[in-house]
Each structure stands twice: as structure tokens, then as C-alpha cells.
Design a protein around this motif. Structure first.
Motif, PDB file in Angstrom:
ATOM      1  N   LEU A   1       0.828  -1.209   0.000  1.00 47.70           N
ATOM      2  CA  LEU A   1       0.000   0.000   0.000  1.00 47.70           C
ATOM      3  C   LEU A   1       0.862   1.260   0.000  1.00 47.70           C
ATOM      4  CD1 LEU A   1      -2.840  -0.991   2.511  1.00 47.70           C
ATOM      5  CD2 LEU A   1      -2.986  -0.814   0.027  1.00 47.70           C
ATOM      6  N   LEU A   2       1.923   1.250   0.809  1.00 49.19           N
ATOM      7  CA  LEU A   2       2.809   2.415   0.822  1.00 49.19           C
ATOM      8  C   LEU A   2       3.507   2.576  -0.523  1.00 49.19           C
ATOM      9  CD1 LEU A   2       4.056   4.738   2.392  1.00 49.19           C
ATOM     10  CD2 LEU A   2       5.821   3.168   3.219  1.00 49.19           C
ATOM     11  N   ALA A   3       3.896   1.455  -1.142  1.00 47.91           N
ATOM     12  CA  ALA A   3       4.541   1.538  -2.457  1.00 47.91           C
ATOM     13  C   ALA A   3       3.589   2.119  -3.502  1.00 47.91           C
ATOM     14  CB  ALA A   3       5.026   0.150  -2.880  1.00 47.91           C
ATOM     15  N   LEU A   4       2.325   1.705  -3.453  1.00 50.00           N
ATOM     16  CA  LEU A   4       1.344   2.268  -4.381  1.00 50.00           C
ATOM     17  C   LEU A   4       1.147   3.757  -4.135  1.00 50.00           C
ATOM     18  CD1 LEU A   4      -1.344  -0.584  -4.397  1.00 50.00           C
ATOM     19  CD2 LEU A   4       0.330  -0.047  -6.174  1.00 50.00           C
ATOM     20  N   ALA A   5       1.102   4.146  -2.854  1.00 51.28           N
ATOM     21  CA  ALA A   5       0.954   5.568  -2.542  1.00 51.28           C
ATOM     22  C   ALA A   5       2.164   6.362  -3.030  1.00 51.28           C
ATOM     23  CB  ALA A   5       0.764   5.757  -1.037  1.00 51.28           C
TER      24      ALA A   5
ATOM     25  N   VAL B   1       2.174   9.311  -5.779  1.00 48.62           N
ATOM     26  CA  VAL B   1       2.743  10.634  -5.488  1.00 48.62           C
ATOM     27  C   VAL B   1       3.851  10.974  -6.488  1.00 48.62           C
ATOM     28  CG1 VAL B   1       4.064  11.949  -3.787  1.00 48.62           C
ATOM     29  CG2 VAL B   1       2.103  10.594  -3.058  1.00 48.62           C
ATOM     30  N   GLY B   2       4.721   9.971  -6.774  1.00 50.17           N
ATOM     31  CA  GLY B   2       5.804  10.226  -7.719  1.00 50.17           C
ATOM     32  C   GLY B   2       5.294  10.571  -9.103  1.00 50.17           C
TER      33      GLY B   2
ATOM     34  N   THR C   1       2.340  11.796  -9.875  1.00 48.47           N
ATOM     35  CA  THR C   1       1.633  13.084  -9.828  1.00 48.47           C
ATOM     36  C   THR C   1       2.616  14.249  -9.809  1.00 48.47           C
ATOM     37  OG1 THR C   1      -0.203  12.037  -8.654  1.00 48.47           O
ATOM     38  CG2 THR C   1      -0.056  14.435  -8.560  1.00 48.47           C
ATOM     39  N   THR C   2       3.628  14.162  -8.932  1.00 45.99           N
ATOM     40  CA  THR C   2       4.599  15.266  -8.846  1.00 45.99           C
ATOM     41  C   THR C   2       5.408  15.400 -10.133  1.00 45.99           C
ATOM     42  OG1 THR C   2       6.138  13.721  -7.768  1.00 45.99           O
ATOM     43  CG2 THR C   2       4.788  15.123  -6.346  1.00 45.99           C
ATOM     44  N   ALA C   3       5.773  14.267 -10.754  1.00 50.25           N
ATOM     45  CA  ALA C   3       6.532  14.351 -12.003  1.00 50.25           C
ATOM     46  C   ALA C   3       5.686  14.993 -13.108  1.00 50.25           C
ATOM     47  CB  ALA C   3       7.002  12.962 -12.418  1.00 50.25           C
ATOM     48  N   LEU C   4       4.422  14.590 -13.213  1.00 51.61           N
ATOM     49  CA  LEU C   4       3.550  15.185 -14.228  1.00 51.61           C
ATOM     50  C   LEU C   4       3.295  16.652 -13.927  1.00 51.61           C
ATOM     51  CD1 LEU C   4       0.949  12.302 -14.761  1.00 51.61           C
ATOM     52  CD2 LEU C   4       2.853  12.966 -16.255  1.00 51.61           C
ATOM     53  N   ALA C   5       3.099  16.971 -12.639  1.00 54.85           N
ATOM     54  CA  ALA C   5       2.854  18.377 -12.282  1.00 54.85           C
ATOM     55  C   ALA C   5       4.074  19.233 -12.611  1.00 54.85           C
ATOM     56  CB  ALA C   5       2.495  18.481 -10.803  1.00 54.85           C
ATOM     57  N   LEU C   6       5.272  18.741 -12.240  1.00 60.34           N
ATOM     58  CA  LEU C   6       6.483  19.509 -12.538  1.00 60.34           C
ATOM     59  C   LEU C   6       6.686  19.639 -14.036  1.00 60.34           C
ATOM     60  CD1 LEU C   6       9.054  20.913 -11.582  1.00 60.34           C
ATOM     61  CD2 LEU C   6      10.184  18.672 -11.553  1.00 60.34           C
TER      62      LEU C   6
END
Length: 474
Positions: free
Chosen positions: A20-24, A28-29, A31-36
């Protein structure tokens, strides 16, 4: 080779937490990469819009450069790309290099890609064979031409890749730390369940089949508000019911054992009296009718059989009650020789073979009872096999035990009767020929005697081969 999933509850909980933590972290990774990337693309599009196509427009003067009409590279970032198209044909293309323009040779594929860019002033991504990935925008020029200005995507991709690398390292370290901490936390949380498991295993290892059983106490600290506490409470209730049932069973066995012992003891005197009177009547010297003599012989025979039955029942009752046996050095080799001589005299039609060590074998026990157990095994082989059967008695010694095997090549014991062959009043008469006089307690006495000596008795049988094995501690 695919690694199997964890089977323990602790492993499953820890693996689930890490997954679950790996999926989270993955979400996050991404999302942040696409946002940046989107943010940097927007800034790049703003730069392209601010340039207004000045560098691309100045390329039409490149054929006759002078101080006034040379390409305009002022304010242009290094590696800025410019191209001028007229009627969807690239007329000029250059790239800013060290604050100057450098003409660029485009491949036919590059020219087609530039011609397909929409003239809408918005940013578009293309890949040029000589420059790589670029962000370009196309605007309409004053001379009905198309002006294309582009900036390299390498800085954007490098920044995004650096962010992804940093996130991979941080998230990997977080997963490792979380896995270790989670495993420790789950282990601490499941300690009450481990106590329940240990108590259940302790109960499972108890000899519940017979005899008095000392049940372990109830589990402490069973909080009914937790799942583990509910399991512990249910286990305590179950242990209480099992203990009550075992106590009742033990009391019933004690009553039955005392009854068998008392009945056997009380029957010995009247049976002996009946036998004595029958023998006395048969010694009468006067004429006795044949019918009366036959009846007296039958009474004498049946009284002898009842005497053996009563003696066997009394012996079993005493062994069940834990009556102590003698613990003296016993020459097991001599016992086997004597028992074989008795069996050979009682069954001369059988072939009796011996396989004994060269040196005498000595064990600690009750010589009389061991002699009885071995004699019962030989009598069983003689009684339940036809004449001509070969019976072999083998004595072997090990580091911690001594084994006595009695094997025969008779018809064998039915498979369904083998698990209960040492039970009381169990006979395999339909599988083996049976002589009259058997009480059905011979093998029960064998098992009880060997068990009282701390040993084991087993049987393996198939048509043509049957082996009874007695194992005694050395």
C-alpha cells in the motif's frame, strides 16, 4: 523463479502495508513528475510566446546579411530553434549557438514534421533528428509565411528525471524503513495471538486418547474488545469444556477399570470351584454315562477358557491402573529362546526360525511380563496361520532401543483391522484360520505390557507377510 507469497499473518500484514505504501509512493511520484513537467512546459510555452517569433522572422534576411538585416539573436536563449516556412516548405532553419545563429540542415522527415505543426500560437512537442526533442510554436508571419520558434526540452526532461531519481531514492528508503518498522510493530501487536497459538499447540501435544490429562490453565489478559482477545476467550471456553469432558471420561474409565478388576477378582474363585468339581466328577471310578462325561469335559474346557479370560482381564486392569512392574536386568535373548521352544512344542507343524545376535541382549524390565508378551505374539502367529507357515523371530539392537520382530508368511491381516489389532476382543477370524480357545486379549496384553515398559508395539501386514514389532528402550 517466482517467489511464493507470505503465508503467515505477520508476513501478509507487513507485505500489505509495504505494498500500500509503495502504491501511494508511486502515485505521489507520478503526480509530482507530471505536475512539474506541466509547470516547466507552461514556462517554456510562455518563453516561446514572449519571443514572438522574432528569431524565425529574421531568418528571411539571412541570405544577404549586413549590419541591419542579420538574424536577430538578441534575447534568445542558447539552442533556440527558428524556422521559416512558405507554402508548407521550409525556406530557412537555424539554431542559436553561442549567441549567433547557425544554419541547420534538416532531413526530409524533419521538414514534414515542421510542416504539420498547427499555426495556433500554442506549444507543441516534436523531435528533430539533429537536435532532439523541442517545444515549438508556430505563428503567421507578415509575408503570408509561417514562423516557427522552438526551445529544447532537454532541461525540462533533465529536471523531471532528477526529481524522479530523488523520489525513487527517498521512496525506496521509506519503503525499507516502513517494512522494518511495520514488521516489528505487527510482531508486537500479534504477541497475544502467539500466546494463543502456543497454548493450542501445547494442548495438541497432550495425550488425550486415554489416561488422566493435566490441561493447561486459561489464557490471561483476554480483552474481548480485540479480535485476538475474542479468540483467546473462545479458546479458554473450549479448554474448559475439553477439561470437563476429559475429567468425566477419566472417571468413567476408572469406574470401568475398577469394575473389571473387581469382577475378574470375584470370578476367579467360582470359576476355580467349577473347574475343581468338574475334574473331581471326571475322576469317579464308577460307570459314568457318555453324555455326562462329555458334559463334564465341556464344563472343564470352558472353565479353563474362562480362567484364562479372567486372568487376562485382571492383568489388563492392573496394567491400566499403573501397577508398578519389576525393573530388573532381563536376558531378552533367553526369553526368546524359551518362548520359541514353547511355541515349537505347541505348534510342531509350523516352521520356527531365529535370527539373534551373537551376544546376549539385556534390557531392564519385568521378565515374567516380557515372557508373556513374546509368548502371546508367538501364540498369535501359531493360532491364526495354517500349518506349514514359516515364523521368524528377529532380535536387533540399536543405540537407544531393542526391537523384537515376529514375522510370518501367512494370509495376513485385513487392512481395515490393522489400526485396531491391539484392541481388546478384536479378532481377524474371517481372514485367518482360528483355533478355539482364543480370548481376543492376547495382543491387548502385548501392547499393555510393552507400553508399561516405555516401548511401542506396531504391526505391518499384507497377504504373505505380517510383522509384529516390539520396541523397548535399551
Amino acid at each position: 523463479m517466482r517467489r511464493p507469497p507470505p503465508r503467515t499473518l505477520r508476513g501478509q500484514l507487513t507485505a500489505g502495508l509495504v505494498i500500500l505504501l509503495a502504491l501511494a509512493c508511486f502515485a505521489v511520484g507520478i503526480t509530482t513528475a507530471l505536475a512539474l513537467r506541466g509547470f516547466l512546459m507552461g514556462r517554456l510555452d510562455e518563453q516561446l510566446t514572449a519571443s514572438g517569433g522574432r528569431f524565425a522572422a529574421s531568418l528571411e534576411h539571412e541570405a544577404k546579411p549586413d549590419a541591419d538585416n542579420r538574424p536577430d539573436t538578441r534575447g534568445q536563449a542558447e539552442s533556440t530553434f527558428g524556422a521559416r516556412l512558405l507554402n508548407n516548405t521550409v525556406t530557412h532553419a537555424a539554431v542559436v549557438d553561442d549567441a549567433t545563429d547557425r544554419p541547420l540542415q534538416l532531413t526530409p522527415g524533419d521538414r514534414r514534421a515542421l510542416a504539420r505543426i498547427p499555426v495556433d500560437g500554442n506549444g507543441h512537442s516534436i523531435r528533430l533528428s539533429t537536435l532532439g526533442a523541442y517545444r515549438v510554436t508556430a505563428v503567421q508571419g507578415d509575408d503570408q509565411d509561417t514562423l516557427i520558434t522552438g526551445l529544447p526540452l532537454h532541461p525540462v526532461e533533465e529536471t523531471v528525471h532528477r526529481l524522479e531519481a530523488v523520489e525513487a531514492v527517498l521512496f525506496g528508503a521509506a519503503l525499507v524503513a516502513t517494512g522494518a518498522a511495520g514488521a516489528l510493530w505487527v510482531r508486537i501487536s500479534l504477541r497475544p495471538l502467539q500466546k494463543v497459538t502456543a497454548r493450542a499447540a501445547e494442548v495438541a501435544g497432550l495425550p488425550l486418547a486415554s489416561g488422566e490429562v493435566a490441561m493447561p490453565g486459561p489464557l490471561p489478559d483476554t480483552d474481548p474488545r480485540t479480535e485476538v482477545g475474542q479468540v483467546g476467550t473462545a479458546l479458554n471456553h473450549m479448554l474448559g469444556h475439553v477439561e470437563d469432558a476429559l475429567t468425566r471420561r477419566q472417571a468413567s474409565e476408572e469406574r470401568l477399570r475398577h469394575f473389571a478388576a473387581d469382577a475378574s477378582h470375584e470370578l476367579r474363585t467360582p470359576v476355580a470351584n467349577i473347574r475343581g468339581h468338574a475334574e473331581l466328577a471326571m475322576r469317579h471310578h464308577g460307570p459314568v454315562p457318555a453324555e455326562v462325561r462329555h458334559a463334564l469335559e465341556r464344563i472343564n474346557g470352558e472353565s479353563q477358557r474362562m480362567t484364562r479370560l479372567v486372568d487376562d482381564l485382571l492383568l489388563l486392569a492392573r496394567l491400566d491402573a499403573g501397577r508398578p512392574l519389576e525393573h530388573e536386568p532381563v536376558d531378552l535373548t533367553l526369553l526368546i529362546l524359551n518362548a520359541t521352544d514353547d511355541a515349537r512344542a505347541a505348534g510342531p507343524a509350523h516352521h520356527w526360525l531365529l535370527d539373534l545376535p551373537d551376544e546376549p541382549v539385556t534390557v531392564t524390565g519385568d521378565a515374567h511380563r516380557l515372557q508373556q508378551a513374546i509368548g502371546n505374539l508367538l501364540a498369535n502367529a501359531r493360532t491364526h496361520t495354517p500349518p506349514g507357515t514359516e515364523v521368524t523371530i528377529t532380535l536387533t539392537t540399536g543405540q537407544t532401543s531393542v526391537s523384537v520382530d515376529v514375522s510370518d508368511n501367512g494370509p495376513g491381516i485385513p487392512q481395515e483391522l490393522q489400526p485396531e489389532v491391539f484392541g481388546r476382543f478384536v479378532r481377524a477370524d474371517h481372514a485367518r484360520s482360528r483355533s478355539t480357545g482364543s480370548t481376543g486379549l492376547g495382543l491387548s496384553i502385548v501392547h499393555a505390557v510393552i507400553t508399561a515398559h516405555g516401548g511401542t508395539s506396531t504391526v505391518t501386514s499384507s497377504p504373505g507377510h505380517t510383522t509384529f514389532r516390539l520396541t523397548l528402550p535399551n
